[in-house]
Design a protein around this motif. Sequence first.
Motif, short mmCIF file in Angstrom:
data_model
loop_
_atom_site.label_atom_id
_atom_site.label_comp_id
_atom_site.label_asym_id
_atom_site.label_seq_id
_atom_site.Cartn_x
_atom_site.Cartn_y
_atom_site.Cartn_z
N LEU A 117 42.94 53.30 44.11
CA LEU A 117 42.27 52.04 44.47
C LEU A 117 41.36 52.20 45.69
O LEU A 117 40.57 51.31 46.00
CB LEU A 117 43.30 50.94 44.75
CG LEU A 117 43.94 50.28 43.52
CD1 LEU A 117 45.10 49.38 43.95
CD2 LEU A 117 42.91 49.48 42.72
N PRO B 204 34.50 47.77 44.05
CA PRO B 204 35.65 47.30 43.28
C PRO B 204 36.02 48.29 42.17
O PRO B 204 35.16 48.92 41.57
CB PRO B 204 35.16 45.97 42.69
CG PRO B 204 34.05 45.53 43.58
CD PRO B 204 33.39 46.79 44.05
N ILE C 84 42.15 41.80 39.97
CA ILE C 84 41.43 42.98 39.51
C ILE C 84 40.76 42.69 38.17
O ILE C 84 41.24 41.84 37.38
CB ILE C 84 42.40 44.19 39.38
CG1 ILE C 84 41.63 45.50 39.38
CG2 ILE C 84 43.30 44.07 38.14
CD1 ILE C 84 42.47 46.70 39.74
N ASN D 209 45.86 45.67 44.88
CA ASN D 209 44.45 45.35 45.05
C ASN D 209 44.28 44.05 45.85
O ASN D 209 45.09 43.13 45.75
CB ASN D 209 43.78 45.19 43.68
CG ASN D 209 42.27 45.17 43.78
OD1 ASN D 209 41.67 46.11 44.28
ND2 ASN D 209 41.65 44.10 43.30
N GLU D 210 43.24 43.98 46.63
CA GLU D 210 42.93 42.75 47.34
C GLU D 210 42.19 41.81 46.38
O GLU D 210 41.04 42.04 46.04
CB GLU D 210 42.06 43.04 48.57
CG GLU D 210 42.78 43.83 49.66
CD GLU D 210 41.92 44.02 50.89
OE1 GLU D 210 40.82 43.41 50.94
OE2 GLU D 210 42.33 44.78 51.79
N ALA E 94 48.11 48.03 39.99
CA ALA E 94 46.82 47.78 40.64
C ALA E 94 46.72 46.33 41.09
O ALA E 94 46.18 46.04 42.16
CB ALA E 94 45.68 48.12 39.69
N SER E 95 47.26 45.41 40.31
CA SER E 95 47.25 43.99 40.68
C SER E 95 48.10 43.74 41.92
O SER E 95 47.79 42.87 42.74
CB SER E 95 47.78 43.14 39.52
OG SER E 95 46.93 43.27 38.39
#
Length: 449
Positions: A77, A82, A108, A104-105, A100-101
Amino acid sequence: KHESLVEYIWYGNPMGVNTIYNEINELDAGSYAVVKDSKIRISKYFDINDIKEVRLGEREAIERINNLLHQSIKRHLISDVPVGVFLSGGIDSSAITALASKYNEGAINTYSVSFDFSGGPNELKKAEKIAKRYGTHHNEMHISGGDIIPYIEALIDAHDSPFGDAADIPLYILTKQLKGSIKAVMQGDGGDELFGGYSIYNTMHNVKNWQLAQWLSGLISLSCTRNYQALRLQRFIDAITEKNEALRNAKLLTTETRQTNPLRVFCEKLRKKLASHNPFKRYEEVYEAYAGNKSLVQKAFFTDTQIILKDTFLEKVDKATMANSMEVRVPFLDKDLSEFALSIPAETKVKRGKQKYLLKRALAGIVPEEILYGKKTGFSVPYQYWLKKDLSGYFRDQIATKRVGSIINKEEVWKLFQQHKQGKGNYGFLLWKTLILSVWLNKNDFEIN
């Protein structure tokens, strides 16, 4: 290069260092070249045979896989732009999306593909559920056979040679449409090869039981049937009862057989030259390099990473996406995760022949059980359907040229094509490989040896 052409018509791509061109070779996996004073020195910095097997408890292995996968997703990531996820709905892409969810900020982006043929495997509903569960910005793209001809030709240029895995088409179209909006995506390649997602691992686990069915192959031959399912069973039995381990593995991973002879698509003069080349040579080379104490299942694991992952899947992903300046990241092939996975005894990863046994345990609580333990449907591009419908005229035109006629036996190919259209035999992959080879020949001006 004749040897490469034989490998292509059997498997859909050349293998190892081979390319379709004379005097051009690829670097082998884990190798680098130093060019100095017009001389080339090739050295190997990684050899899968150097991986040492580790013996540890199942619980400890599960915990380490879990930790390493979390670590890998965090690493992948890291980006100035992005990063999205290609979400098929299978275990591997679902795991990547879930983690990833988490790290991630913000939400996603996830991307899935659907086709204009509903008769094949389809995991879109699973992908939609995963996207909804983890609150992703989900995007779905529809691909129709009537639209793909320009992409087939573009991919010929991207690969620089014939390449038979039709899954490069959705990757190319998707990244072309996303070009400019996103620069990097993650994908689940490597999960099947490292953790046992294919039926071949279960097959190797039960090889002695399967070999008892050898008599059935002879019965099918005596029946002279043209039933596709019966012939498919015969191909499998002939492969699994092969005594030589390398040849057994090689035959299990091709839809072609010596009996059906894929070389028949070539003209007689070329066919005679090609007949002396061994389509299974690469498998024999890889097996010869293994230490004698590896189990059948472990050899199958190692072989897949050396051949099908390198020569087919990563080739497909890299060429089809980089053609549109898209970076695809593969978290399951993270150095720490992949080296640990390779060190785990095969029988632990596919315990009692259960596919992805260990990975599924490691993903408990991360990926929903309906995905982990639901029926594996896979990702399939409906090229066989397209050949019968939207690509029928295109196929006819491509094989009809004088240039193709110097290599391809057009009468034999057309006969197979008609049988395929009428449902009297499933020659889809052989015909697709013939089409791609024909397009490549028609697009390139070079001397044919």
